[in-house]
Design an enzyme around this catalytic site. Structure first.
Site, PDB file in Angstrom:
ATOM      1  N   LYS A 106      -0.126   8.896 -22.821  1.00  0.00           N
ATOM      2  CA  LYS A 106       0.407   9.371 -24.106  1.00  0.00           C
ATOM      3  C   LYS A 106       1.898   9.018 -24.141  1.00  0.00           C
ATOM      4  CE  LYS A 106      -3.728  11.318 -23.856  1.00  0.00           C
ATOM      5  NZ  LYS A 106      -3.896  12.493 -23.070  1.00  0.00           N
TER       6      LYS A 106
ATOM      7  N   HIS B 201     -19.340  15.251 -27.089  1.00  0.00           N
ATOM      8  CA  HIS B 201     -18.950  14.365 -28.191  1.00  0.00           C
ATOM      9  C   HIS B 201     -18.722  12.931 -27.720  1.00  0.00           C
ATOM     10  CE1 HIS B 201     -15.364  16.023 -26.420  1.00  0.00           C
ATOM     11  NE2 HIS B 201     -14.589  15.160 -27.049  1.00  0.00           N
TER      12      HIS B 201
ATOM     13  N   TYR C 239       0.841  -1.204   0.000  1.00  0.00           N
ATOM     14  CA  TYR C 239       0.000   0.000   0.000  1.00  0.00           C
ATOM     15  C   TYR C 239       0.875   1.254   0.000  1.00  0.00           C
ATOM     16  CZ  TYR C 239      -3.887   3.107   1.133  1.00  0.00           C
ATOM     17  OH  TYR C 239      -4.831   4.092   1.094  1.00  0.00           O
TER      18      TYR C 239
ATOM     19  N   ALA D  28       1.569  15.853 -21.389  1.00  0.00           N
ATOM     20  CA  ALA D  28       1.119  14.591 -21.986  1.00  0.00           C
ATOM     21  C   ALA D  28       2.012  14.159 -23.162  1.00  0.00           C
ATOM     22  CB  ALA D  28      -0.337  14.714 -22.435  1.00  0.00           C
TER      23      ALA D  28
ATOM     24  N   PHE E 117      -6.574  21.653 -23.444  1.00  0.00           N
ATOM     25  CA  PHE E 117      -7.148  20.355 -23.806  1.00  0.00           C
ATOM     26  C   PHE E 117      -8.595  20.300 -23.278  1.00  0.00           C
ATOM     27  CE2 PHE E 117      -7.634  15.728 -22.958  1.00  0.00           C
ATOM     28  CZ  PHE E 117      -7.423  15.279 -24.241  1.00  0.00           C
ATOM     29  N   ASP E 118      -9.432  19.449 -23.879  1.00  0.00           N
ATOM     30  CA  ASP E 118     -10.857  19.491 -23.512  1.00  0.00           C
ATOM     31  C   ASP E 118     -11.129  19.150 -22.039  1.00  0.00           C
ATOM     32  OD1 ASP E 118     -10.368  16.802 -23.959  1.00  0.00           O
ATOM     33  OD2 ASP E 118     -11.886  16.541 -25.508  1.00  0.00           O
TER      34      ASP E 118
ATOM     35  N   ASP F 135       1.407  21.092 -19.156  1.00  0.00           N
ATOM     36  CA  ASP F 135       0.658  19.866 -19.414  1.00  0.00           C
ATOM     37  C   ASP F 135       1.557  19.041 -20.314  1.00  0.00           C
ATOM     38  OD1 ASP F 135      -0.872  17.854 -20.575  1.00  0.00           O
ATOM     39  OD2 ASP F 135      -2.723  18.987 -20.336  1.00  0.00           O
TER      40      ASP F 135
HETATM   41  C1  LIG Z   1      -5.073  13.143 -22.466  1.00  0.00           C
HETATM   42  C2  LIG Z   1      -4.762  14.509 -22.028  1.00  0.00           C
HETATM   43  C3  LIG Z   1      -5.173  14.990 -20.786  1.00  0.00           C
HETATM   44  C4  LIG Z   1      -6.035  14.180 -19.840  1.00  0.00           C
HETATM   45  O1  LIG Z   1      -5.442  12.996 -19.534  1.00  0.00           O
HETATM   46  P1  LIG Z   1      -6.255  11.624 -19.306  1.00  0.00           P
HETATM   47  O2  LIG Z   1      -5.161  10.666 -19.037  1.00  0.00           O
HETATM   48  O3  LIG Z   1      -7.035  11.341 -20.528  1.00  0.00           O
HETATM   49  O4  LIG Z   1      -7.135  11.856 -18.127  1.00  0.00           O
HETATM   50  C5  LIG Z   1      -4.797  16.266 -20.441  1.00  0.00           C
HETATM   51  N1  LIG Z   1      -4.096  17.038 -21.282  1.00  0.00           N
HETATM   52  C6  LIG Z   1      -3.681  16.608 -22.480  1.00  0.00           C
HETATM   53  C7  LIG Z   1      -2.882  17.498 -23.368  1.00  0.00           C
HETATM   54  C8  LIG Z   1      -4.011  15.331 -22.897  1.00  0.00           C
HETATM   55  O5  LIG Z   1      -3.625  14.916 -24.103  1.00  0.00           O
END
Ligand SMILES: *Cc1c(COP(=O)(O)O)cnc(C)c1O
Length: 457
Positions: free
Chosen positions: A257, A449, A72, A216, A124-125, A214
């Site tokens: 990603k 969407h 844990y 990703a 990002f969305d 961010d």
């Molecule tokens: C995918 C993504 C997120 C959110 O991440 P999740 O792992 O889908 O929750 C945030 N910002 C960017 C640029 C992303 O591509």
């Protein structure tokens, strides 16, 4: 002619896929309410819906799962992950989270207050939705060329600093967070130059704004910088990434990603006070601070994936494959966003289906048509996906884009799969006048969407 670029791996295990007959695809699409997000994966042949969580893991990552320590607290995998994240980002404090939006939940609770304005190049969305969920306003300050599909500029994810200055002036004291997304997903994975990261960093420092990256697709961004930016050519992506992180206060990562895992993420921070502000929310929403919503084995796989994702030989093959798909579509005369980006190729659905008014959802209609034609799943990102409440009236109004995004999963498909997808798009292009539109059924929701259903118009 471009030289052949063999992937720096060989295949050890295969997963059969199959093209179901056309009448089954018709039935599947009908059952899915014509929204490809609602299709069963079994009914899809080549799946380019997203590059998120769809990567193939390496034999080392699979071995890491076996070595996962399920304690844990204080597991071996956590120690390794913390060490790797510190090494890759330079940030001393690491909070694991189950995926990118877990990090967004945490930092939005800690750093965003109702009435705030949160700046970003192109949010990002899910980031946008999290900011709005806190009663704050997400504002994009990307350069103009970032929104121009035909502009060939190399860094269409860059921030327009004059625009950012104006937003700060218009909202005195309300801009306290900047989220810089590397690469910008919304316009097809367009990179941000290191020079621009430096400029954003000093802008933020000048105004007392916290800067989060961010991250990703930080490795793909660093690779594109190493190809396109004067003074950076030939530099190691890992070094470029480290320098970018050194200019920020923290990073939120969806490891689904560039982390090359199927689930996982982290929030990394420089200041101990920021860690203190985030930790309680991380524990509340994500779990204890040495697992963050993941199994011990996931931590192992993520630690290994983060290192593999920065390997230059891997990145050459990865970005080369995306560019290959871009070349096939653009050579076929199909309107695609230029130049090729990091993780996806984006077709201008509005131009492709220029006989459809926006109410008939060109982006979603093209996604449905592509599935029906060839069993290829891409995502329609149109007015619906980017719809925003009007700040004055609160009414939902459509966003600026009508796009079909073909995202390329990492290490999953061969060039043949992508050539097949490109042929299918080209065949549709030849008979585009026959493609009909769709109408939404039911009222709009947040991130519509994903769940909306449609009917043929
Ligand atoms: C995918 C993504 C997120 C959110 O991440 P999740 O792992 O889908 O929750 C945030 N910002 C960017 C640029 C992303 O591509």
């Amino acid at each position: 002619m471009e030289r052949t670029r063999p992937e720096p791996w060989r295949v050890k295990s295969v997963e059969p896929i199959r093209l179901v007959p056309r009448r089954d695809r018709e039935a599947a699409l009908q059952a899915a309410g014509h929204n490809v997000f609602r299709l069963r994966s079994e009914d899809v042949f080549v799946d380019l819906l997203t590059d998120s969580g769809t990567s193939a893991m390496s034999s080392s990552q699979w071995a890491g799962l076996q070595e996962g320590d399920e304690a844990y607290a204080g597991s071996r995998g956590w120690e390794r992950l913390e060490r790797v994240v510190r090494g890759v980002t330079g940030f001393p404090h690491v909070l694991p989270v189950h995926q990118g939006r877990g990090a967004e939940t945490v930092y939005c609770r800690a750093f965003v207050e109702p009435g705030d304005v949160v700046l970003g190049n192109l949010h990002f969305d899910t980031t946008r939705a999290h900011i709005r969920n806190r009663g704050a306003l997400p504002v994009d300050v990307v350069v103009d060329e970032g929104l121009d599909p035909d502009d060939p500029s190399p860094f269409k994810g860059n921030v327009d600093l004059a625009r950012a200055e104006r937003v700060v002036a218009e909202h005195p004291g309300r801009a306290r967070l900047f989220v810089l997304t590397l690469t910008a997903n919304t316009n097809g994975g367009q990179p941000v130059s290191l020079e621009n990261v430096r400029a954003v960093s000093s802008f933020c420092r000048r105004h007392g704004i916290r800067l989060l990256i961010d991250a990703a697709r930080f490795a793909e961004n660093a690779f594109l910088v190493s190809e396109r930016e004067d003074g950076q050519r030939g530099r190691l992506p890992a070094d470029i990434a480290l320098e970018a992180f050194s200019l920020a206060d923290g990073a939120a990562m969806s490891a689904k990603k560039d982390g090359l895992v199927n689930v996982g993420g982290f929030l990394a921070l420089r200041e101990p006070e920021d860690l203190e502000a985030c930790r309680p929310w991380a524990i509340l929403y994500e779990g204890f601070v040495t697992y963050g919503g993941m199994a011990g084995r996931d931590l192992e796989a993520m630690a290994r994936g983060l290192e593999e994702g920065l390997d230059p030989a891997y990145l050459v093959a990865r970005i080369g494959q995306v560019r290959f798909l871009h070349g096939l579509l653009s050579d076929a005369g199909i309107p695609v966003l230029r130049p090729p980006g990091g993780h996806s190729v984006v077709v201008e659905a509005g131009r492709f289906l220029d006989h459809l008014p926006r109410e008939l959802l060109p982006a979603e209609s093209l996604a449905a048509a592509l599935y029906l034609h060839a069993g290829v799943r891409a995502v329609g990102l149109g007015g619906l996906a980017f719809s925003e409440p009007d700040p004055e009236t609160g009414e939902m109004r459509p966003g600026p884009w009508e796009l079909l995004r073909l995202a390329v999963p990492r290490r999953v498909y061969t060039d043949n799969h992508l050539a097949y997808a490109a042929e299918a798009v080209a065949e549709l292009w030849a008979k585009r006048a026959e493609i009909g539109g769709l109408r939404p059924i039911g009222p709009p929701t947040e991130l519509p969407h994903f769940t909306a259903t449609f009917e043929p118009a």
